[in-house]
Design an enzyme around this catalytic site. Sequence first.
Site, PDB file in Angstrom:
ATOM      1  N   HIS A  39      45.629  56.638   1.655  1.00 30.08           N
ATOM      2  CA  HIS A  39      44.442  56.864   2.556  1.00 30.08           C
ATOM      3  C   HIS A  39      44.162  55.853   3.830  1.00 30.08           C
ATOM      4  CE1 HIS A  39      42.579  60.006   0.099  1.00 30.08           C
ATOM      5  NE2 HIS A  39      43.099  59.246  -0.969  1.00 30.08           N
TER       6      HIS A  39
ATOM      7  N   CYS B 268      46.978  62.528   1.962  1.00 27.25           N
ATOM      8  CA  CYS B 268      46.764  62.627   0.677  1.00 27.25           C
ATOM      9  C   CYS B 268      47.200  64.062   0.159  1.00 27.25           C
ATOM     10  CB  CYS B 268      45.410  61.975   0.027  1.00 27.25           C
ATOM     11  SG  CYS B 268      45.457  61.834  -1.642  1.00 27.25           S
TER      12      CYS B 268
ATOM     13  N   GLU C  93      41.980  55.985   6.011  1.00 29.99           N
ATOM     14  CA  GLU C  93      40.462  55.666   6.358  1.00 29.99           C
ATOM     15  C   GLU C  93      40.005  54.772   5.051  1.00 29.99           C
ATOM     16  OE1 GLU C  93      41.918  58.072   4.799  1.00 29.99           O
ATOM     17  OE2 GLU C  93      40.796  59.056   3.120  1.00 29.99           O
TER      18      GLU C  93
END
Lengths: 251, 203
Positions: free
Chosen positions: B182, B77, B184
Site C-alpha cells: 500500500h 493490493c 498510500e
Amino acid sequence: MLAKRIIPCLDVKDGRTVKGINFVNLRDAGDPVELGKAYSEQGADELVFLDIAATHEGRKTFTDMVSRVAAAISIPFTVGGGIHELADVARLLEAGADKVSLNSAALRNPQLVNDIAARFGSQVCVAAIDARHDEDGWYCYVNGGRIRVERTLFDWAREVADRGAGEILFTSMDHDGVKQGFPNDALARLSDELSIPVIASGGAGAKEHFADAFRLGHADAALAASVFHFGEIKIPELKQYLRDEGICVRL
Amino acid sequence: MKVAVVKYNAGNICSVINALRRIGIEPLVTDSAADLAAADRIIFPGQGEAVNTMVYLHESGLGDIIRNLRQPVLGICIGQQLLCAHSEEGHTPCLGIFDSCVCRFPANSPTEGRIKVPQIGWNTIEDLRSPLFDGLKNGDFVYFVHSFYVPECAEAIAHTTYGGVTYASALHKGNFYATQFHPEKSGDTGLRILHNFIHLCHD
C-alpha cells in the site's frame, strides 16, 4: 524481511491526548494529530489512538480527530474505545482509520469479531486482550481490568483468531505501567500457537525490553505509551539499538 | 493532470484519496466510463476479497472498462491481484492484464516453519527496476497487508520475501502498473511512488 513494528499508543479524551506528555519541539503536545505526526516522522511504524471518553459528544470529537489524523499521516493507524457494534466500525473506517481494536466488546459479544471480519476483512480487526496471571493461570479481564472473565488468555486468543481477528494486542495487567519488561513467556506461547500477528503491550521501561519481546516473546510488534510520551525512550534510538542487536526494523 | 480513483465495492479508498491530496492531487472518485476515459492517470485501489469483487466488476461493466484503459493505471493490493489472470482465492478468473496468477501464502514455509498469514507490516522491496521507484533504493520498506501473492515472473518490477517465499511485489506491463503493498500507507516512500506514478512519461 518483515520488520518488527514499534507502535506508540495515544489516549484521547474529548479530542485531546491525556497523560502528561513531555515532547520537545511540539507546539501543542495535546493535539493527537500533531503528536501522531511527530511520531510518524520519528519512525513509528503504526499508531494507536484510544478513545477514553465515554460520552456521545466525546465520540463525535474522536471521529473528527480520526479524519484529521487520516488526512495528516501516511502510516497505518488503529483506533479503539467505545466500539460496540458494526456501525461504530463503519463510522471509524469511513473517517479514515485502518483498523479498529476491540476489547471488552468482543468478550461480551464475540460474534462482533466474525461480523467485522466478514464485512470489512480480518485485517481491520485487532482483538485487544487484557489479562492477568492469577494463581490459576492467565485470565482475561474487562472494564479496564476490573472484572475477571472466566476465560483463559490462550483459549480466548485462539477463539478470536478463529473468529477472524487479524491481530492480537495483548496487555498484561501485571506488567503494564511497571516498566520491568513484557511478559515474554506468555507472549511466546501466544505467538507460537496463533497464526496471526501478536502485539506486545504494557511493560516497556527500557530498550532491552523491546528486544526481549521480539527475541524471547516472539512478538511481531511492540506497543508502548509513557516511555515514548515522556521521551524516556526515543524511537530513532530504539530502532537503531534493535537493528544493532540484529532485529529487523524499518529505519 | 486529472487523476481518477476507481470506485467499486472493495474497501477503504479513503487513504488513497488522503495520500494523493498530500502530494497535491485532488482525485476524482468515479465508476463512470466517460470520466475514467478522460483521466490522465487511474488508480485501482482496494482491500478485499477476489470472488465478490470480480462478480461486481463483471456485472457493473467496470471490468471491461478497466481492461480497455490506455493511460497509466496503478493497481494497489487487491487491485493488483484483480489485474492478474487468475486468483487462488475462490479459484477466480481475474481481468487478465498480467499473465501472472495469484497464490495463497503456504501455512508452512520449507525454511521458516509456520508462517503467519496474512503478512501484516513493513517489508523491503528489492530488485527495483522501474521509473515507478525513482528516488528509492533496494531495501526500502513499504507496508503490506495480504494473504495472497504473485510468484516471481517476467512482469515483476520489484521483489519481496516473506516466510521463505520470494514473490513479485510490483508488476508492470504496457500502461498497467501494480503494487501488492500500500503506497498510500507507506510513509514518504509510498508518497514518492505515487508521485512517480503521476509523473510517469507516457506516450
